[in-house]
Design a protein around this motif. Structure first.
Motif, PDB file in Angstrom:
ATOM      1  N   VAL A  77      98.554  38.099  54.802  1.00 43.70           N
ATOM      2  CA  VAL A  77      97.497  38.991  55.190  1.00 43.70           C
ATOM      3  C   VAL A  77      97.833  39.919  56.356  1.00 43.70           C
ATOM      4  CG1 VAL A  77      95.707  37.461  54.244  1.00 43.70           C
ATOM      5  CG2 VAL A  77      96.202  36.894  56.350  1.00 43.70           C
ATOM      6  N   GLY A  78      98.907  40.427  56.212  1.00 37.05           N
ATOM      7  CA  GLY A  78      99.344  41.423  57.310  1.00 37.05           C
ATOM      8  C   GLY A  78      98.285  42.459  57.832  1.00 37.05           C
ATOM      9  N   TRP A  79      97.286  42.791  57.086  1.00 40.07           N
ATOM     10  CA  TRP A  79      96.497  43.819  57.412  1.00 40.07           C
ATOM     11  C   TRP A  79      95.192  43.169  58.208  1.00 40.07           C
ATOM     12  CZ3 TRP A  79      96.974  41.817  52.763  1.00 40.07           C
ATOM     13  CH2 TRP A  79      95.928  41.129  52.237  1.00 40.07           C
ATOM     14  N   MET A  80      94.977  41.974  58.189  1.00 34.79           N
ATOM     15  CA  MET A  80      93.743  41.343  58.930  1.00 34.79           C
ATOM     16  C   MET A  80      93.685  40.930  60.287  1.00 34.79           C
ATOM     17  SD  MET A  80      92.350  38.380  56.399  1.00 34.79           S
ATOM     18  CE  MET A  80      92.111  39.121  54.693  1.00 34.79           C
ATOM     19  N   ASN A  81      92.617  41.327  60.937  1.00 37.79           N
ATOM     20  CA  ASN A  81      92.450  40.757  62.164  1.00 37.79           C
ATOM     21  C   ASN A  81      92.240  39.133  62.277  1.00 37.79           C
ATOM     22  OD1 ASN A  81      89.720  40.552  62.002  1.00 37.79           O
ATOM     23  ND2 ASN A  81      89.349  42.603  62.776  1.00 37.79           N
ATOM     24  N   ARG A  82      92.044  38.661  63.417  1.00 35.03           N
ATOM     25  CA  ARG A  82      91.698  37.336  63.591  1.00 35.03           C
ATOM     26  C   ARG A  82      90.319  36.808  63.020  1.00 35.03           C
ATOM     27  NH1 ARG A  82      91.852  36.259  69.402  1.00 35.03           N
ATOM     28  NH2 ARG A  82      94.063  35.583  68.983  1.00 35.03           N
ATOM     29  N   ASP A  83      89.446  37.786  62.951  1.00 34.44           N
ATOM     30  CA  ASP A  83      88.068  37.457  62.659  1.00 34.44           C
ATOM     31  C   ASP A  83      88.200  37.492  60.867  1.00 34.44           C
ATOM     32  OD1 ASP A  83      86.790  37.532  65.024  1.00 34.44           O
ATOM     33  OD2 ASP A  83      86.126  39.842  64.814  1.00 34.44           O
ATOM     34  N   GLY A  84      88.785  38.240  60.310  1.00 31.72           N
ATOM     35  CA  GLY A  84      89.032  37.914  58.982  1.00 31.72           C
ATOM     36  C   GLY A  84      90.052  36.973  58.423  1.00 31.72           C
ATOM     37  N   ILE A  85      91.126  36.753  59.341  1.00 34.23           N
ATOM     38  CA  ILE A  85      91.738  35.519  58.853  1.00 34.23           C
ATOM     39  C   ILE A  85      91.048  34.228  58.824  1.00 34.23           C
ATOM     40  CG2 ILE A  85      93.800  34.170  59.703  1.00 34.23           C
ATOM     41  CD1 ILE A  85      95.202  36.893  60.916  1.00 34.23           C
ATOM     42  N   ARG A  86      90.226  33.950  59.834  1.00 30.33           N
ATOM     43  CA  ARG A  86      89.564  32.732  60.067  1.00 30.33           C
ATOM     44  C   ARG A  86      88.802  32.387  58.910  1.00 30.33           C
ATOM     45  NH1 ARG A  86      87.493  34.227  65.646  1.00 30.33           N
ATOM     46  NH2 ARG A  86      85.796  35.276  65.126  1.00 30.33           N
ATOM     47  N   GLU A  87      88.200  33.660  58.215  1.00 27.50           N
ATOM     48  CA  GLU A  87      87.481  33.231  56.993  1.00 27.50           C
ATOM     49  C   GLU A  87      87.900  33.581  55.647  1.00 27.50           C
ATOM     50  OE1 GLU A  87      84.250  32.058  57.278  1.00 27.50           O
ATOM     51  OE2 GLU A  87      84.489  32.271  59.598  1.00 27.50           O
ATOM     52  N   CYS A  88      89.267  34.123  55.799  1.00 30.20           N
ATOM     53  CA  CYS A  88      89.694  34.614  54.493  1.00 30.20           C
ATOM     54  C   CYS A  88      90.142  33.642  53.265  1.00 30.20           C
ATOM     55  CB  CYS A  88      91.080  35.527  54.920  1.00 30.20           C
ATOM     56  SG  CYS A  88      92.389  34.745  54.906  1.00 30.20           S
ATOM     57  N   ILE A  89      90.188  34.271  52.120  1.00 29.24           N
ATOM     58  CA  ILE A  89      90.584  33.514  50.916  1.00 29.24           C
ATOM     59  C   ILE A  89      92.112  34.274  50.961  1.00 29.24           C
ATOM     60  CG2 ILE A  89      90.469  33.026  48.514  1.00 29.24           C
ATOM     61  CD1 ILE A  89      87.567  33.307  48.728  1.00 29.24           C
ATOM     62  N   PRO A  90      93.008  33.367  51.080  1.00 29.76           N
ATOM     63  CA  PRO A  90      94.576  34.052  50.854  1.00 29.76           C
ATOM     64  C   PRO A  90      94.861  34.542  49.542  1.00 29.76           C
ATOM     65  CG  PRO A  90      94.757  31.799  51.963  1.00 29.76           C
ATOM     66  CD  PRO A  90      93.361  31.977  51.500  1.00 29.76           C
ATOM     67  N   PRO A  91      95.453  35.652  49.518  1.00 26.72           N
ATOM     68  CA  PRO A  91      95.677  36.373  48.289  1.00 26.72           C
ATOM     69  C   PRO A  91      96.489  35.440  47.251  1.00 26.72           C
ATOM     70  CG  PRO A  91      96.243  37.909  50.004  1.00 26.72           C
ATOM     71  CD  PRO A  91      95.897  36.409  50.794  1.00 26.72           C
ATOM     72  N   ALA A  92      97.230  34.521  47.710  1.00 24.96           N
ATOM     73  CA  ALA A  92      97.921  33.656  46.932  1.00 24.96           C
ATOM     74  C   ALA A  92      96.894  33.032  45.908  1.00 24.96           C
ATOM     75  CB  ALA A  92      98.835  32.884  47.371  1.00 24.96           C
ATOM     76  N   TYR A  93      95.748  32.437  46.409  1.00 28.02           N
ATOM     77  CA  TYR A  93      94.601  31.892  45.724  1.00 28.02           C
ATOM     78  C   TYR A  93      94.087  33.057  44.608  1.00 28.02           C
ATOM     79  CZ  TYR A  93      94.121  28.750  49.696  1.00 28.02           C
ATOM     80  OH  TYR A  93      94.228  27.807  50.628  1.00 28.02           O
ATOM     81  N   ARG A 108     101.787  27.207  55.939  1.00 29.90           N
ATOM     82  CA  ARG A 108     101.769  25.948  56.850  1.00 29.90           C
ATOM     83  C   ARG A 108     100.575  26.011  57.440  1.00 29.90           C
ATOM     84  NH1 ARG A 108     106.314  26.994  60.937  1.00 29.90           N
ATOM     85  NH2 ARG A 108     105.466  29.130  60.728  1.00 29.90           N
ATOM     86  N   THR A 109      99.420  25.777  56.557  1.00 30.10           N
ATOM     87  CA  THR A 109      98.282  25.653  57.022  1.00 30.10           C
ATOM     88  C   THR A 109      97.593  24.757  55.852  1.00 30.10           C
ATOM     89  OG1 THR A 109      96.175  26.656  57.887  1.00 30.10           O
ATOM     90  CG2 THR A 109      97.072  27.742  56.392  1.00 30.10           C
ATOM     91  N   TYR A 110      96.296  24.031  56.239  1.00 31.43           N
ATOM     92  CA  TYR A 110      95.698  23.440  55.274  1.00 31.43           C
ATOM     93  C   TYR A 110      94.139  24.200  55.418  1.00 31.43           C
ATOM     94  CZ  TYR A 110      98.753  19.662  56.235  1.00 31.43           C
ATOM     95  OH  TYR A 110     100.186  18.526  56.203  1.00 31.43           O
ATOM     96  N   ARG A 111      94.281  24.992  54.396  1.00 31.00           N
ATOM     97  CA  ARG A 111      93.105  25.788  54.046  1.00 31.00           C
ATOM     98  C   ARG A 111      92.388  25.687  52.717  1.00 31.00           C
ATOM     99  NH1 ARG A 111      90.928  31.219  56.390  1.00 31.00           N
ATOM    100  NH2 ARG A 111      91.892  30.366  57.896  1.00 31.00           N
ATOM    101  N   HIS A 112      91.404  24.669  52.531  1.00 35.85           N
ATOM    102  CA  HIS A 112      90.844  24.467  51.492  1.00 35.85           C
ATOM    103  C   HIS A 112      89.788  25.322  51.218  1.00 35.85           C
ATOM    104  CE1 HIS A 112      91.873  19.992  51.895  1.00 35.85           C
ATOM    105  NE2 HIS A 112      92.752  20.792  51.517  1.00 35.85           N
ATOM    106  N   ARG A 113      89.637  25.923  50.033  1.00 35.56           N
ATOM    107  CA  ARG A 113      88.481  26.779  49.439  1.00 35.56           C
ATOM    108  C   ARG A 113      88.331  26.333  47.854  1.00 35.56           C
ATOM    109  NH1 ARG A 113      88.477  27.753  53.961  1.00 35.56           N
ATOM    110  NH2 ARG A 113      88.685  29.862  55.260  1.00 35.56           N
ATOM    111  N   LEU A 114      86.829  26.221  47.695  1.00 32.55           N
ATOM    112  CA  LEU A 114      86.425  25.861  46.695  1.00 32.55           C
ATOM    113  C   LEU A 114      86.091  26.990  45.831  1.00 32.55           C
ATOM    114  CD1 LEU A 114      83.864  23.212  47.944  1.00 32.55           C
ATOM    115  CD2 LEU A 114      85.933  22.946  46.964  1.00 32.55           C
ATOM    116  N   PHE A 115      86.398  26.866  44.359  1.00 30.94           N
ATOM    117  CA  PHE A 115      86.178  27.922  43.281  1.00 30.94           C
ATOM    118  C   PHE A 115      85.414  27.474  42.162  1.00 30.94           C
ATOM    119  CE2 PHE A 115      89.578  29.188  45.848  1.00 30.94           C
ATOM    120  CZ  PHE A 115      89.427  30.619  46.043  1.00 30.94           C
ATOM    121  N   GLU A 116      84.462  27.907  41.612  1.00 29.47           N
ATOM    122  CA  GLU A 116      83.575  27.627  40.720  1.00 29.47           C
ATOM    123  C   GLU A 116      83.820  28.558  39.413  1.00 29.47           C
ATOM    124  OE1 GLU A 116      78.967  26.383  40.216  1.00 29.47           O
ATOM    125  OE2 GLU A 116      79.210  28.410  40.770  1.00 29.47           O
ATOM    126  N   THR A 117      84.045  28.220  38.187  1.00 29.54           N
ATOM    127  CA  THR A 117      84.266  29.259  37.421  1.00 29.54           C
ATOM    128  C   THR A 117      83.102  29.029  36.176  1.00 29.54           C
ATOM    129  OG1 THR A 117      85.475  27.439  36.060  1.00 29.54           O
ATOM    130  CG2 THR A 117      86.819  28.772  37.603  1.00 29.54           C
TER     131      THR A 117
END
Length: 113
Positions: A80-96, A22-31
């Motif tokens: 991301v149950g182990w992360m703090n706020r700092d980690g969450i705001r920058e993270c790439i969700p594990p689902a990605y 329930r968030t719009y978190r865009h992350r770009l990936f280059e292969t």
């Protein structure tokens, strides 16, 4: 993160909403190296986003950037149950990572067959 697009070669965008978050978190990936993947369908951004710093309103999506409220909710939402706020705001969700890893494995199995 979209501002990095011009620095990448044919990037693929993943969005958290495509993974049921329930968030719009865009992350770009280059292969590279002959590997490419197709993202899941990108749903339209129809749910409103609660303003940063406020508790998420019913039916709204959250915006996990800056000093957002609802760290426990963000942990649960993004897996991301182990992360703090700092980690969450920058993270790439594990689902990605799971999506990309499964695509890489499938491509390598296809090459080996």
């Amino acid at each position: 993160m979209e501002e990095a697009r011009s620095e990448l070669r044919d990037p693929v965008t993943l969005c958290a909403a495509a993974f049921g978050m329930r968030t719009y978190r865009h992350r770009l990936f280059e292969t590279g190296g002959g590997f490419a993947f197709t993202p899941p369908p990108h749903p339209a951004h129809l749910a409103p986003v609660t303003k940063m710093g406020r508790p998420r309103a019913a039916g709204h999506f959250a915006h996990y950037v800056g000093n957002f409220s609802g760290v426990a909710e963000a942990r649960s939402d993004m897996g991301v149950g182990w992360m703090n706020r700092d980690g969450i705001r920058e993270c790439i969700p594990p689902a990605y990572t799971h999506w990309i890893g499964a695509a890489l494995l499938a491509s390598r199995l296809e090459v080996a067959a």
